[in-house]
Design an enzyme around this catalytic site. Structure first.
Site, PDB file in Angstrom:
ATOM      1  N   ARG A 136       0.901  -1.234   0.103  1.00 15.14           N
ATOM      2  CA  ARG A 136       0.045  -0.084  -0.031  1.00 15.14           C
ATOM      3  C   ARG A 136       0.847   1.178  -0.223  1.00 15.14           C
ATOM      4  NH1 ARG A 136      -1.961  -3.410   4.157  1.00 15.14           N
ATOM      5  NH2 ARG A 136      -4.081  -4.189   3.718  1.00 15.14           N
ATOM      6  N   LYS A 138      -2.001  -2.273   7.974  1.00 13.09           N
ATOM      7  CA  LYS A 138      -2.915  -1.802   8.929  1.00 13.09           C
ATOM      8  C   LYS A 138      -3.211  -2.336  10.018  1.00 13.09           C
ATOM      9  CE  LYS A 138      -6.368  -0.935   4.736  1.00 13.09           C
ATOM     10  NZ  LYS A 138      -7.452  -1.000   4.250  1.00 13.09           N
ATOM     11  N   HIS A 182      -2.029   2.140  -5.766  1.00 10.21           N
ATOM     12  CA  HIS A 182      -2.785   1.122  -5.613  1.00 10.21           C
ATOM     13  C   HIS A 182      -3.077   0.359  -6.901  1.00 10.21           C
ATOM     14  CE1 HIS A 182      -4.859  -0.603  -2.278  1.00 10.21           C
ATOM     15  NE2 HIS A 182      -5.803  -1.155  -2.852  1.00 10.21           N
ATOM     16  N   ARG A 201      -0.203  -2.039  -6.450  1.00 10.39           N
ATOM     17  CA  ARG A 201      -0.692  -3.326  -5.869  1.00 10.39           C
ATOM     18  C   ARG A 201      -1.719  -4.475  -6.453  1.00 10.39           C
ATOM     19  NH1 ARG A 201      -1.108  -4.658  -0.263  1.00 10.39           N
ATOM     20  NH2 ARG A 201      -3.113  -4.989   0.683  1.00 10.39           N
ATOM     21  N   TYR A 252       4.210 -17.336   9.896  1.00  9.50           N
ATOM     22  CA  TYR A 252       5.193 -18.537  10.095  1.00  9.50           C
ATOM     23  C   TYR A 252       4.231 -19.862  10.268  1.00  9.50           C
ATOM     24  CZ  TYR A 252       7.883 -14.424  10.990  1.00  9.50           C
ATOM     25  OH  TYR A 252       8.800 -13.297  11.052  1.00  9.50           O
TER      26      TYR A 252
END
Length: 299
Positions: free
Chosen positions: A149, A173, A245, A248, A280
């Protein structure tokens, strides 16, 4: 019978009965595999024989969240419709759950996604003989390489770039962190900018660790990144209304159309439902790096 069994039967049908070319068969199988992956991501135990229209609507909405263009959504939906028609033809189903699904409208001009050749044209139009040009090339390479972003780009820290491992730490975010692979081309231009431009700037207090700076030595602003892109688009005569964007969306679209699985792309985009821990537990870093190297156009 599980998804893989039905998909294998569908593959044989496409090859033997419809005599489709190998590339076309692979594209159909990728589309169905994406639907299967969607149910796995959402932890839904759904077999091909009990998929509902609501399930498929959720899947299309999910593709939209990932940033796929209406054209790409329509193409994937076409493959899914073919799959359920096959199941109906083979008497596995009594009704087709995809029959009433409407493909996204693609007749209008859609500025949300760039073709790969348009990305390259924008990047190569940057004047690398200027300090601003060296910085801009590094910024846009980073945007496209990692699907950031614009807020994540301007907050990117030097201490969060792991050159040897080929990863960057991104604060998204809600201050959630994720590790995202970054391509060799982007790292090359980051090094050029850092070593030959940024190191010679007078840096303002508070911006010491921010990677991308304006010419006054402060962290670059969102509006500056927007304006840089607008100017580049105007310079090459690109008749699309683009923004950061757009890069993205293009990142996600090009990876998925190239064959990358939805789960990996979702991890890299930092979708709201993905937490730092899940980076992970669901996928290791080697796998994410492999996805970038195998499916990203500039890797």
């Amino acid at each position: 019978m599980n998804w893989n069994v039905y998909i294998k039967q569908f593959q044989s049908y496409l090859k033997l009965e419809r005599s489709l070319a190998d590339n076309s068969v692979e594209a159909y199988i990728r589309d169905i595999t994406k639907l299967k992956e969607f149910f796995e991501i959402k932890n839904r135990e759904v077999s091909p024989l009990n998929v509902t229209q609501a399930d498929l609507t959720d899947f299309i909405e999910y593709l939209l969240e990932l940033g796929l263009s209406p054209y790409s959504q329509a193409r994937i939906l076409s493959g899914i419709k073919a799959f359920f028609k096959f199941l109906l033809y083979e008497d596995y189903l009594e009704a087709d759950p995809s029959e009433l699904l409407e493909a996204p409208k693609i007749g209008r001009k859609l500025p949300d996604t760039l073709e790969f050749h348009e990305i390259e044209k924008l990047l190569t139009a940057i004047d690398l003989s200027t300090d601003a040009g060296v910085r801009n090339r590094a910024m846009l390479e980073t945007l496209y390489s990692s699907g950031l972003r614009v807020s994540e780009l301007i907050e990117l820290k030097i201490s969060h770039i792991y050159f040897d491992e080929g990863f960057i730490r991104v604060v998204g975010k809600g201050s959630k962190e994720r590790l995202v692979p970054i391509g060799r081309e982007a790292l090359k231009h980051i090094r050029l900018y850092k070593d030959h431009v940024r190191n010679f700037q007078d840096i303002k207090k508070g911006s010491e660790d921010h990677l991308f700076l304006n010419l006054r030595g402060s962290r670059i602003s969102r509006i500056s990144v927007f304006n840089i892109l607008k100017d580049l688009a105007r310079e090459i005569g690109l008749a699309k209304n683009i923004s950061p964007h757009t890069f993205r969306h293009s990142f996600a679209t090009h990876l998925i159309e190239g064959g990358a699985d939805l789960r990996a792309v979702q991890e890299m985009l930092g979708h709201e439902s993905i937490t730092t821990t899940e980076i992970y537990t669901h996928l290791d870093r080697d796998y994410l790096r492999q996805v970038i190297h195998e499916f990203h156009p500039r890797s």
